[in-house]
Design a protein around this motif. Structure first.
Motif, PDB file in Angstrom:
ATOM      1  N   VAL A  47       1.217  -1.217   0.148  1.00 28.57           N
ATOM      2  CA  VAL A  47      -0.180   0.306  -0.210  1.00 28.57           C
ATOM      3  C   VAL A  47       0.669   1.272  -0.189  1.00 28.57           C
ATOM      4  O   VAL A  47       1.970   1.074   1.093  1.00 28.57           O
ATOM      5  N   GLU A  48       0.709   2.143  -1.258  1.00 29.02           N
ATOM      6  CA  GLU A  48       1.489   3.226  -1.305  1.00 29.02           C
ATOM      7  C   GLU A  48       0.741   3.954  -0.005  1.00 29.02           C
ATOM      8  O   GLU A  48      -0.294   3.996  -0.012  1.00 29.02           O
ATOM      9  N   PHE A  49       1.767   5.125   0.344  1.00 32.71           N
ATOM     10  CA  PHE A  49       0.928   6.742   1.368  1.00 32.71           C
ATOM     11  C   PHE A  49      -0.336   7.038   0.866  1.00 32.71           C
ATOM     12  O   PHE A  49      -1.015   7.010   2.008  1.00 32.71           O
ATOM     13  N   ASP A  50      -0.369   7.741  -0.178  1.00 30.58           N
ATOM     14  CA  ASP A  50      -1.360   8.116  -0.312  1.00 30.58           C
ATOM     15  C   ASP A  50      -2.445   7.167  -0.525  1.00 30.58           C
ATOM     16  O   ASP A  50      -3.606   7.396   0.058  1.00 30.58           O
ATOM     17  N   LYS A  51      -2.529   6.018  -1.057  1.00 31.05           N
ATOM     18  CA  LYS A  51      -3.269   5.582  -0.804  1.00 31.05           C
ATOM     19  C   LYS A  51      -3.816   5.157   0.827  1.00 31.05           C
ATOM     20  O   LYS A  51      -5.661   4.892   0.759  1.00 31.05           O
ATOM     21  N   GLY A  52      -3.105   5.000   1.173  1.00 35.62           N
ATOM     22  CA  GLY A  52      -3.551   3.997   2.606  1.00 35.62           C
ATOM     23  C   GLY A  52      -4.171   5.956   3.611  1.00 35.62           C
ATOM     24  O   GLY A  52      -4.775   5.416   4.386  1.00 35.62           O
ATOM     25  N   LEU A  53      -3.461   6.776   3.355  1.00 37.53           N
ATOM     26  CA  LEU A  53      -3.979   7.547   3.796  1.00 37.53           C
ATOM     27  C   LEU A  53      -5.137   8.138   3.300  1.00 37.53           C
ATOM     28  O   LEU A  53      -6.049   8.643   3.974  1.00 37.53           O
ATOM     29  N   GLY A  54      -5.677   7.800   2.218  1.00 40.48           N
ATOM     30  CA  GLY A  54      -7.277   8.289   1.339  1.00 40.48           C
ATOM     31  C   GLY A  54      -7.834   6.925   1.984  1.00 40.48           C
ATOM     32  O   GLY A  54      -8.822   7.531   3.312  1.00 40.48           O
ATOM     33  N   ALA A  55      -8.070   5.756   2.468  1.00 43.19           N
ATOM     34  CA  ALA A  55      -8.744   5.200   3.413  1.00 43.19           C
ATOM     35  C   ALA A  55      -8.857   5.508   4.487  1.00 43.19           C
ATOM     36  O   ALA A  55      -9.621   5.660   5.389  1.00 43.19           O
ATOM     37  N   THR A  56      -8.106   5.758   5.246  1.00 41.40           N
ATOM     38  CA  THR A  56      -7.414   6.321   6.460  1.00 41.40           C
ATOM     39  C   THR A  56      -8.638   7.567   7.171  1.00 41.40           C
ATOM     40  O   THR A  56      -9.224   8.218   7.981  1.00 41.40           O
ATOM     41  N   ALA A  57      -7.940   9.016   6.202  1.00 45.35           N
ATOM     42  CA  ALA A  57      -8.756   9.832   5.891  1.00 45.35           C
ATOM     43  C   ALA A  57     -10.833   8.848   5.485  1.00 45.35           C
ATOM     44  O   ALA A  57     -11.652   9.704   7.162  1.00 45.35           O
ATOM     45  N   SER A  58     -11.275   8.462   4.741  1.00 45.42           N
ATOM     46  CA  SER A  58     -12.205   8.241   4.731  1.00 45.42           C
ATOM     47  C   SER A  58     -12.798   7.278   6.464  1.00 45.42           C
ATOM     48  O   SER A  58     -13.690   8.118   6.776  1.00 45.42           O
ATOM     49  N   TRP A  59     -11.837   7.381   6.420  1.00 40.57           N
ATOM     50  CA  TRP A  59     -12.253   6.510   7.582  1.00 40.57           C
ATOM     51  C   TRP A  59     -12.874   6.735   9.454  1.00 40.57           C
ATOM     52  O   TRP A  59     -13.211   7.368  10.235  1.00 40.57           O
ATOM     53  N   TYR A  60     -11.312   7.929   9.367  1.00 40.39           N
ATOM     54  CA  TYR A  60     -12.391   9.010  10.486  1.00 40.39           C
ATOM     55  C   TYR A  60     -13.116   9.858   9.880  1.00 40.39           C
ATOM     56  O   TYR A  60     -13.621  10.418  10.877  1.00 40.39           O
ATOM     57  N   MET A  61     -13.423  10.614   9.381  1.00 42.56           N
ATOM     58  CA  MET A  61     -14.708  11.653   8.903  1.00 42.56           C
ATOM     59  C   MET A  61     -15.384  10.332   9.351  1.00 42.56           C
ATOM     60  O   MET A  61     -16.975  10.773   9.876  1.00 42.56           O
ATOM     61  N   ARG A  62     -15.306   9.458   9.091  1.00 45.15           N
ATOM     62  CA  ARG A  62     -17.043   8.621   9.207  1.00 45.15           C
ATOM     63  C   ARG A  62     -16.707   8.715  11.097  1.00 45.15           C
ATOM     64  O   ARG A  62     -17.849   8.345  11.222  1.00 45.15           O
ATOM     65  N   PHE A  63     -16.330   7.418  11.121  1.00 51.42           N
ATOM     66  CA  PHE A  63     -15.580   6.927  12.637  1.00 51.42           C
ATOM     67  C   PHE A  63     -14.968   8.272  13.707  1.00 51.42           C
ATOM     68  O   PHE A  63     -15.958   8.066  14.721  1.00 51.42           O
ATOM     69  N   GLY A  64     -14.107   8.476  13.233  1.00 52.65           N
ATOM     70  CA  GLY A  64     -13.232   9.421  14.593  1.00 52.65           C
ATOM     71  C   GLY A  64     -13.652   9.475  15.912  1.00 52.65           C
ATOM     72  O   GLY A  64     -13.773   7.986  16.267  1.00 52.65           O
ATOM     73  N   GLU A  65     -13.974  10.090  16.397  1.00 52.12           N
ATOM     74  CA  GLU A  65     -14.293  10.729  17.877  1.00 52.12           C
ATOM     75  C   GLU A  65     -15.410   9.339  18.593  1.00 52.12           C
ATOM     76  O   GLU A  65     -15.122   9.662  19.856  1.00 52.12           O
ATOM     77  N   ASP A  66     -16.630   8.659  17.905  1.00 53.96           N
ATOM     78  CA  ASP A  66     -17.549   7.875  18.122  1.00 53.96           C
ATOM     79  C   ASP A  66     -16.676   6.717  18.316  1.00 53.96           C
ATOM     80  O   ASP A  66     -16.806   5.903  19.546  1.00 53.96           O
ATOM     81  N   TRP A  67     -14.648   6.252  17.852  1.00 51.78           N
ATOM     82  CA  TRP A  67     -14.415   4.941  18.395  1.00 51.78           C
ATOM     83  C   TRP A  67     -13.955   4.258  19.623  1.00 51.78           C
ATOM     84  O   TRP A  67     -13.833   3.307  20.774  1.00 51.78           O
ATOM     85  N   TRP A  68     -13.794   5.793  20.175  1.00 53.96           N
ATOM     86  CA  TRP A  68     -13.247   5.843  21.793  1.00 53.96           C
ATOM     87  C   TRP A  68     -13.603   6.605  22.870  1.00 53.96           C
ATOM     88  O   TRP A  68     -14.372   8.167  22.715  1.00 53.96           O
ATOM     89  N   THR A  69     -14.188   6.169  23.723  1.00 55.22           N
ATOM     90  CA  THR A  69     -15.091   6.181  24.752  1.00 55.22           C
ATOM     91  C   THR A  69     -14.781   7.507  24.883  1.00 55.22           C
ATOM     92  O   THR A  69     -13.723   7.812  26.406  1.00 55.22           O
ATOM     93  N   GLY A  70     -15.581   7.765  25.375  1.00 52.44           N
ATOM     94  CA  GLY A  70     -15.276   9.778  26.305  1.00 52.44           C
ATOM     95  C   GLY A  70     -14.585  10.676  25.028  1.00 52.44           C
ATOM     96  O   GLY A  70     -14.163  11.322  25.929  1.00 52.44           O
ATOM     97  N   LEU A  71     -14.036  10.147  24.251  1.00 53.29           N
ATOM     98  CA  LEU A  71     -12.724  11.437  23.304  1.00 53.29           C
ATOM     99  C   LEU A  71     -13.729  12.176  22.473  1.00 53.29           C
ATOM    100  O   LEU A  71     -14.731  11.799  21.701  1.00 53.29           O
ATOM    101  N   GLY A  72     -14.072  13.142  22.991  1.00 49.33           N
ATOM    102  CA  GLY A  72     -14.788  14.271  22.387  1.00 49.33           C
ATOM    103  C   GLY A  72     -13.920  15.513  21.972  1.00 49.33           C
ATOM    104  O   GLY A  72     -12.741  15.082  21.504  1.00 49.33           O
ATOM    105  N   ALA A  73     -14.742  16.466  20.863  1.00 47.05           N
ATOM    106  CA  ALA A  73     -13.102  17.102  20.360  1.00 47.05           C
ATOM    107  C   ALA A  73     -12.244  17.963  21.138  1.00 47.05           C
ATOM    108  O   ALA A  73     -11.219  18.035  20.747  1.00 47.05           O
ATOM    109  N   LYS A  74     -12.771  18.187  22.361  1.00 46.41           N
ATOM    110  CA  LYS A  74     -12.161  19.294  22.799  1.00 46.41           C
ATOM    111  C   LYS A  74     -10.750  18.458  23.825  1.00 46.41           C
ATOM    112  O   LYS A  74      -9.131  18.597  24.183  1.00 46.41           O
ATOM    113  N   ASP A  75     -11.174  17.053  23.486  1.00 47.72           N
ATOM    114  CA  ASP A  75      -9.712  16.172  23.767  1.00 47.72           C
ATOM    115  C   ASP A  75      -8.407  15.995  22.821  1.00 47.72           C
ATOM    116  O   ASP A  75      -7.399  15.486  22.484  1.00 47.72           O
ATOM    117  N   ILE A  76      -8.912  15.920  21.198  1.00 49.22           N
ATOM    118  CA  ILE A  76      -7.946  16.080  20.354  1.00 49.22           C
ATOM    119  C   ILE A  76      -6.699  16.765  20.885  1.00 49.22           C
ATOM    120  O   ILE A  76      -7.540  18.132  20.500  1.00 49.22           O
TER     121      ILE A  76
END
Ligand SMILES: NC(=O)c1ccc[n+]([C@@H]2O[C@H](COP(=O)([O-])OP(=O)(O)OC[C@H]3O[C@@H](n4cnc5c(N)ncnc54)[C@H](O)[C@@H]3O)[C@@H](O)[C@H]2O)c1
Length: 358
Positions: free
Chosen positions: A329-358
């Protein structure tokens, strides 16, 4: 919420090796964290009939039980035990109950920045925790193989124009995190010799992908942009670089080393994609689509640098490649998949993680 496994974003090409007849019960410490959960997924999905996988993790802030959702599909061959690697009783009981013969040791405190502010937590988990595991192995008697996840940071900073490090180079860590990882390696080598434990040490470069707690540069900056905040770049580090390997390539490297590698060996795991921090910022900015709000420099906030900040690391993975591994997996391809995942799940994944904790 239904949680599709993140591998559906970029289906991994895991090599199906000949299963090892001398291995049955594999313990993965840190298996509820980022890399450990992908490693457990690789073993469970590729070798469901050959190995039993037991994940051992104390669920620190960076872990997520959502990383373990895939276990429901592999009930007969994979399970989770909550426990602390620095607690002798819990480790001993787990090794005995599950008749562990092989350990992949990934549990650790992993955030370099935090190692300056809370260094003893790093010594406890990374040094004492590793020794507790090794002691338990020496007493329980069933564990024959110990795969220790170290890091390229143990070699220290790569100087300009220097060649990439090979496995026989001396260790010269430069921050509390890498020092504890180097200390842990010394313990592994000493116990291998004293107790005839078969050990293998792995030294990967930076690994990225879905499920990584948003404190490391890629997921942190993605989450900041997602919330309309600036990327907090350490002062003067724009041209500092890291080599980035997508997480499924890292899991496959461990798969290949486990099945084809030499016991007692040390293996660097590296990517050919050396990327500066400035380029990480630019790529994330263009992926997250903030262009309409200005240029990338408007979205970078200069923050104080680390007390010690290595400009680059570099390791040579010819030894691993000679076993038949290659980066898929080239960097750009992996980064694209990673970005889509964080845009979809991001803060929902970790208990109690809110925008203020980032
Ligand atoms: N992420 C990278 O870029 C990278 C690069 C090189 C090496 N590594 C190494 O790979 C390993 C895994 O890294 P990661 O990025 O998945 O980290 P992570 O922080 O996502 O996961 C670490 C896991 O260890 C667990 N843990 C911590 N202390 C524990 C304890 N005392 N007992 C039981 N469990 C404990 C945490 O709960 C977590 O699930 C670490 O050993 C790290 O040093 C990571």
């Amino acid at each position: 919420m239904h949680l599709p496994h993140p591998s559906s974003l970029l289906p991994p090409k895991f090599t199906h090796c000949q299963p090892r007849p001398d291995v049955r019960n594999i313990l993965i410490t840190g298996g509820a964290g980022f890399i450990g959960s992908w490693l457990a997924y690789m073993f469970a999905s590729v070798y469901p009939d050959s190995y039993k996988i037991i994940i051992f993790d104390n669920l620190e802030y960076c872990a997520s039980t959502k990383n373990l959702a895939f276990l429901a599909e592999y009930k007969d061959s994979a399970s989770f035990v909550k426990g602390d690697i620095a607690c002798e009783e819990q480790v001993f009981s787990c090794l005995k109950t599950h008749k562990i013969d092989t350990i992949f040791h990934l549990a650790a405190q992993t955030h370099v920045d935090a190692s300056f502010t809370d260094p003893y937590a790093f010594t406890r988990a990374n040094v004492l925790g590793t020794q507790t595991l090794l002691e338990a192995c020496s007493k329980v008697g069933t564990v024959k193989r110990f795969y220790h996840m170290s890091t390229d940071e143990v070699y220290g900073e790569l100087m300009p124009f220097a060649r990439n490090h090979v496995e026989s180079d001396p260790l010269a860590p430069t921050n509390p995190y890498s020092a504890t990882k180097a200390a842990a390696e010394m313990l592994v080598q000493a116990y291998a010799k004293t107790y005839k434990l078969q050990t293998v040490i792995l030294r990967p470069n930076n690994i990225f992908g879905p499920c990584q707690y948003p404190e490391k540069i890629i997921p942190k900056f993605l989450m900041l942009l997602k919330h309309g905040q600036k990327m907090t770049l350490h002062r003067g580090s724009g041209l500092y670089s890291r080599c980035y390997l997508y997480v499924t390539d890292a899991a496959n490297a461990m798969n290949i080393i486990f099945h084809r590698g030499e016991e007692g060996g040390i293996y660097n795991i590296s990517s050919r994609d050396e990327i500066t921090n400035a380029r990480v910022c630019e790529s994330l900015f263009s992926l997250v689509g903030r262009q309409r709000d200005g240029c990338v420099w408007d979205w970078i906030q200069d923050v104080p640098g680390r007390l010690s900040h290595d400009r680059a690391y570099g390791v040579d993975s010819s030894r691993l490649e000679s076993l038949g591994w290659k980066q898929e997996v080239e960097f750009d391809k992996g980064l694209g998949a990673t970005a889509s995942w964080y845009m979809r799940f991001g803060e929902d994944w970790w208990t109690g993680l809110g925008a203020k904790d980032i």
